[in-house]
Design an enzyme around this catalytic site. Structure first.
Site, PDB file in Angstrom:
ATOM      1  N   GLY A  12      55.154  43.957  34.075  1.00 19.29           N
ATOM      2  CA  GLY A  12      54.014  43.343  33.407  1.00 19.29           C
ATOM      3  C   GLY A  12      54.361  42.159  32.520  1.00 19.29           C
ATOM      4  N   SER A  13      55.488  41.468  32.798  1.00 21.49           N
ATOM      5  CA  SER A  13      55.816  40.323  31.940  1.00 21.49           C
ATOM      6  C   SER A  13      54.817  39.179  32.161  1.00 21.49           C
ATOM      7  CB  SER A  13      57.251  39.850  32.171  1.00 21.49           C
ATOM      8  OG  SER A  13      57.402  39.288  33.448  1.00 21.49           O
ATOM      9  N   ASN A  14      54.300  39.036  33.368  1.00 17.18           N
ATOM     10  CA  ASN A  14      53.273  38.005  33.592  1.00 17.18           C
ATOM     11  C   ASN A  14      51.960  38.374  32.912  1.00 17.18           C
ATOM     12  OD1 ASN A  14      54.134  35.660  35.408  1.00 17.18           O
ATOM     13  ND2 ASN A  14      55.091  37.438  36.376  1.00 17.18           N
ATOM     14  N   LYS A  65      48.946  49.508  51.110  1.00 16.04           N
ATOM     15  CA  LYS A  65      47.670  48.796  51.007  1.00 16.04           C
ATOM     16  C   LYS A  65      46.815  49.400  49.900  1.00 16.04           C
ATOM     17  CE  LYS A  65      47.542  48.610  55.982  1.00 16.04           C
ATOM     18  NZ  LYS A  65      47.038  49.436  57.066  1.00 16.04           N
ATOM     19  N   ARG A  93      50.598  45.945  46.407  1.00 15.37           N
ATOM     20  CA  ARG A  93      49.812  46.436  47.544  1.00 15.37           C
ATOM     21  C   ARG A  93      48.985  45.307  48.144  1.00 15.37           C
ATOM     22  NH1 ARG A  93      49.575  52.107  48.037  1.00 15.37           N
ATOM     23  NH2 ARG A  93      50.742  53.005  46.308  1.00 15.37           N
ATOM     24  N   HIS A 111      53.521  34.456  42.933  1.00 15.60           N
ATOM     25  CA  HIS A 111      54.555  34.823  43.899  1.00 15.60           C
ATOM     26  C   HIS A 111      55.871  34.145  43.498  1.00 15.60           C
ATOM     27  CE1 HIS A 111      56.135  36.130  47.732  1.00 15.60           C
ATOM     28  NE2 HIS A 111      56.736  34.955  47.800  1.00 15.60           N
TER      29      HIS A 111
END
Ligand code: GAR
Length: 205
Positions: A12-14, A65, A93, A111
């Site tokens: 969760g750093s972003n 998914k 997912r 990404h």
């Protein structure tokens, strides 16, 4: 104002960078909730620390998914929390058609490579092992392909001969933490518009 949900499966750093940007007034969105398919994921702890609703949803462990009952549950959570925009931040997912149609043009992802190079999993390692001298991160809209949606923002880093995979990833993450809040602010300001046709001109800045 965008009413944002953040989805993540890990550190969760972003998500933290997005929270920090909101709290410092640099990013003009409201974070409605943070969701994870991993009950113990640190991203949920980060949400709790900032008094943001932290919600776990259970997916079948062997599937990669988001579909079936879990998908329905997530759609229900998003409606209950009045969410109109989704930022995937290390969510591992694949989002399927039904969900994509419900939030068409309102899901973005970060990404860890310069797309279209190195899509899919372990992109940092793929790039490092390939021996590229420049890599980076990409913020893009999510479509039905794997990391194929229109590109919103990219940042690059150089890979020096002294770099290890770890030191390269450290530099890359630092750029992600700049690129994601920046991209969300462009969207919040209406500088970026999603277009149905997914090609290099899929976004306009
Ligand atoms: C980030 O590097 C992000 O680009 C990557 O997962 C990491 C999550 O880190 N995403 C993907 O690989 C998606 N295919 P974080 O949990 O610390 O934000």
């Amino acid at each position: 104002m965008l009413k944002l949900a953040i989805f993540g499966s890990g550190t969760g750093s972003n998500a933290q960078a997005i929270i920090d940007a909101v709290e410092s007034g640099m990013l003009d969105v409201e974070i409605k909730c943070i969701l994870s398919d991993v009950a113990e994921a640190p991203i949920l702890e980060r949400a709790r620390k900032h008094n943001i609703p932290a919600l776990y949803f259970n997916c079948a462990p062997l599937k990669s998914k988001l579909d079936g009952a879990a998908e329905q549950k997530v759609l229900q959570i998003l409606e209950e929390h009045d969410v109109d925009f989704i930022a995937l931040a290390g969510f591992m997912r694949i989002i399927k058609d039904n969900f994509l149609n419900t939030y068409a043009g309102r899901i973005v992802n970060i990404h860890p490579s310069l797309l279209p190079s190195f899509p899919g999993l372990n992109s940092g390692k793929q790039a490092f092992d390939y021996g590229v001298k420049v890599t980076g991160c990409t913020v893009h809209y999510v479509d039905a392909g794997i990391d194929t949606g229109a590109i919103i923002n990219q940042k690059c880093i150089s890979i020096e001969s002294s770099d290890t995979l770890e030191s390269m990833m450290e530099k890359l993450h630092a750029q992600e933490h700049i690129a994601y809040p920046e991209a969300l602010q462009w969207i919040a300001e209406g500088q970026i518009h999603y277009k149905e046709s997914q090609d290099a001109a899929g976004t306009v800045r």
